[in-house]
Design a protein around this motif. Structure first.
Motif, PDB file in Angstrom:
ATOM      1  N   MET A  80      26.341  47.236  43.898  1.00 17.47           N
ATOM      2  CA  MET A  80      27.086  47.735  42.740  1.00 17.47           C
ATOM      3  C   MET A  80      26.658  47.013  41.515  1.00 17.47           C
ATOM      4  O   MET A  80      27.105  45.797  41.475  1.00 17.47           O
ATOM      5  CB  MET A  80      28.600  47.648  43.001  1.00 17.47           C
ATOM      6  N   CYS A  81      25.871  47.485  40.848  1.00 14.76           N
ATOM      7  CA  CYS A  81      25.431  46.651  39.760  1.00 14.76           C
ATOM      8  C   CYS A  81      25.856  47.073  38.319  1.00 14.76           C
ATOM      9  O   CYS A  81      25.364  48.226  38.021  1.00 14.76           O
ATOM     10  CB  CYS A  81      23.830  46.657  39.719  1.00 14.76           C
ATOM     11  N   ASP A  82      26.519  46.391  37.552  1.00 12.21           N
ATOM     12  CA  ASP A  82      27.058  46.975  36.272  1.00 12.21           C
ATOM     13  C   ASP A  82      28.042  47.799  36.414  1.00 12.21           C
ATOM     14  O   ASP A  82      27.803  48.937  35.405  1.00 12.21           O
ATOM     15  CB  ASP A  82      25.951  46.873  35.248  1.00 12.21           C
ATOM     16  N   VAL A  83      28.791  48.043  37.585  1.00 14.15           N
ATOM     17  CA  VAL A  83      29.656  49.124  37.900  1.00 14.15           C
ATOM     18  C   VAL A  83      31.213  48.912  37.953  1.00 14.15           C
ATOM     19  O   VAL A  83      32.107  49.434  37.280  1.00 14.15           O
ATOM     20  CB  VAL A  83      29.209  49.928  39.166  1.00 14.15           C
ATOM     21  N   LEU A  84      31.476  47.735  38.563  1.00 10.73           N
ATOM     22  CA  LEU A  84      32.964  47.248  38.729  1.00 10.73           C
ATOM     23  C   LEU A  84      33.728  47.040  37.707  1.00 10.73           C
ATOM     24  O   LEU A  84      34.796  47.373  37.621  1.00 10.73           O
ATOM     25  CB  LEU A  84      32.767  46.009  39.673  1.00 10.73           C
ATOM     26  N   GLU A  85      33.048  46.584  36.603  1.00  7.68           N
ATOM     27  CA  GLU A  85      33.779  46.435  35.270  1.00  7.68           C
ATOM     28  C   GLU A  85      34.278  47.574  34.640  1.00  7.68           C
ATOM     29  O   GLU A  85      35.063  47.576  33.720  1.00  7.68           O
ATOM     30  CB  GLU A  85      33.048  45.635  34.092  1.00  7.68           C
ATOM     31  N   PRO A  99      33.166  33.866  36.999  1.00  4.96           N
ATOM     32  CA  PRO A  99      32.757  33.567  38.270  1.00  4.96           C
ATOM     33  C   PRO A  99      33.974  33.421  38.992  1.00  4.96           C
ATOM     34  O   PRO A  99      34.047  33.874  40.161  1.00  4.96           O
ATOM     35  CB  PRO A  99      31.730  32.286  38.316  1.00  4.96           C
ATOM     36  N   ARG A 100      35.058  32.758  38.590  1.00  4.32           N
ATOM     37  CA  ARG A 100      36.133  32.451  39.229  1.00  4.32           C
ATOM     38  C   ARG A 100      37.042  33.769  39.781  1.00  4.32           C
ATOM     39  O   ARG A 100      37.490  33.940  40.810  1.00  4.32           O
ATOM     40  CB  ARG A 100      37.194  31.356  38.512  1.00  4.32           C
ATOM     41  N   SER A 101      37.039  34.565  38.546  1.00  7.24           N
ATOM     42  CA  SER A 101      38.206  35.829  38.682  1.00  7.24           C
ATOM     43  C   SER A 101      37.190  36.869  39.730  1.00  7.24           C
ATOM     44  O   SER A 101      37.756  37.464  40.528  1.00  7.24           O
ATOM     45  CB  SER A 101      38.133  36.400  37.367  1.00  7.24           C
ATOM     46  N   LEU A 102      35.930  36.784  39.839  1.00  4.55           N
ATOM     47  CA  LEU A 102      35.135  37.891  40.535  1.00  4.55           C
ATOM     48  C   LEU A 102      35.294  37.278  41.960  1.00  4.55           C
ATOM     49  O   LEU A 102      35.391  37.875  43.050  1.00  4.55           O
ATOM     50  CB  LEU A 102      33.487  38.068  39.998  1.00  4.55           C
ATOM     51  N   ILE A 103      35.075  36.064  42.158  1.00  9.37           N
ATOM     52  CA  ILE A 103      34.995  35.352  43.518  1.00  9.37           C
ATOM     53  C   ILE A 103      36.471  35.655  44.017  1.00  9.37           C
ATOM     54  O   ILE A 103      36.654  35.962  45.260  1.00  9.37           O
ATOM     55  CB  ILE A 103      34.811  33.911  43.518  1.00  9.37           C
ATOM     56  N   LYS A 104      37.282  35.409  43.540  1.00 10.89           N
ATOM     57  CA  LYS A 104      38.920  35.566  43.850  1.00 10.89           C
ATOM     58  C   LYS A 104      39.044  37.218  44.284  1.00 10.89           C
ATOM     59  O   LYS A 104      39.506  37.419  45.205  1.00 10.89           O
ATOM     60  CB  LYS A 104      39.886  35.305  42.810  1.00 10.89           C
ATOM     61  N   LEU A 105      38.613  37.868  43.242  1.00 12.05           N
ATOM     62  CA  LEU A 105      38.743  39.508  43.698  1.00 12.05           C
ATOM     63  C   LEU A 105      38.046  39.754  45.033  1.00 12.05           C
ATOM     64  O   LEU A 105      38.843  40.472  45.699  1.00 12.05           O
ATOM     65  CB  LEU A 105      38.139  40.237  42.577  1.00 12.05           C
ATOM     66  N   VAL A 106      37.087  39.346  45.080  1.00 13.61           N
ATOM     67  CA  VAL A 106      36.197  39.846  46.558  1.00 13.61           C
ATOM     68  C   VAL A 106      36.655  39.188  47.736  1.00 13.61           C
ATOM     69  O   VAL A 106      36.790  39.916  48.702  1.00 13.61           O
ATOM     70  CB  VAL A 106      34.533  39.613  46.467  1.00 13.61           C
ATOM     71  N   VAL A 109      38.084  50.253  45.226  1.00 16.08           N
ATOM     72  CA  VAL A 109      36.540  50.306  45.450  1.00 16.08           C
ATOM     73  C   VAL A 109      36.006  49.433  46.370  1.00 16.08           C
ATOM     74  O   VAL A 109      35.584  49.731  47.304  1.00 16.08           O
ATOM     75  CB  VAL A 109      36.151  50.425  44.116  1.00 16.08           C
ATOM     76  N   LEU A 110      36.507  48.186  46.332  1.00 16.52           N
ATOM     77  CA  LEU A 110      35.996  47.307  47.384  1.00 16.52           C
ATOM     78  C   LEU A 110      36.429  47.367  48.522  1.00 16.52           C
ATOM     79  O   LEU A 110      35.664  47.043  49.687  1.00 16.52           O
ATOM     80  CB  LEU A 110      36.386  45.679  46.819  1.00 16.52           C
TER      81      LEU A 110
END
Length: 180
Positions: free
Chosen positions: A89-94, A145-152, A102-103
């Motif tokens: 998923m490249c340049d989609v999640l945002e 980085p921190r917010s994405l890591i926390k989300l996943v 979705v995840l």
């Protein structure tokens, strides 16, 4: 395409990072596959590749011109009995209203030991040219980085590797490289 060599370097790097986590990728689903250039690049390396692309004209290019299995369907609505070894998923999640849903959907589509590769613009990353925009109003979410890591991680995934690049690389390439 005009920037084929540039994209192939990105695609090669993406594939290397996926293979580091799981060298036995036999099936891949690319969410937001666009014209299908990434799928076209990897189809000789991964036996079963499919894509989802919302823009029906773009999807038709991937299907008709490149002969790829790309469907015009939202991941939220996508049903498949197949489980994928990798989801990209490249340049989609945002752009998605509910990235958690979705995840979670992706989690259910992954095979045991499957890998999800997510690429998003880095809110705190280096941008060229300086002052490069944040993609507003098209980006609903902004990730560092921190917010994405926390989300996943909150969605049950383990982060094996992350890295950041330069936002606006094609623009830099068009100007024959950065000048600092």
């Amino acid at each position: 395409t005009k920037y084929k060599d540039v994209f192939h370097r990105f695609f090669e790097d993406r594939l290397k990072n996926i293979i580091k986590v799981n060298p036995n990728i036999n099936s891949l689903l690319d969410i937001g596959s666009g014209y299908g250039f990434f799928l076209d690049y990897i189809r000789e390396k991964i036996p079963n590749v499919s894509g989802l692309e919302l823009d029906s004209d773009v999807m038709k290019y991937a299907r008709d011109k490149l002969g790829l299995n790309v469907m015009s369907e939202r991941i939220e609505d996508f049903e498949s009995s197949e489980r994928f070894d990798c989801i990209t998923m490249c340049d989609v999640l945002e752009h998605l209203i509910d990235p958690v849903a979705v995840l979670e959907r992706c989690w259910n589509l992954l095979s045991s030991g499957g890998v999800i590769f997510i690429q998003v613009p880095n809110l705190v990353g280096f941008k060229l040219p300086f002052g490069h925009g944040w993609g507003l109003p098209h980006h609903i979410w902004q990730f560092g980085p921190r917010s994405l890591i926390k989300l996943v991680e909150n969605c049950g995934f383990s982060v094996h590797h992350w890295y950041t690049g330069v936002l606006g690389v094609i623009g830099v390439y068009k100007r024959e490289g950065p000048t600092l």
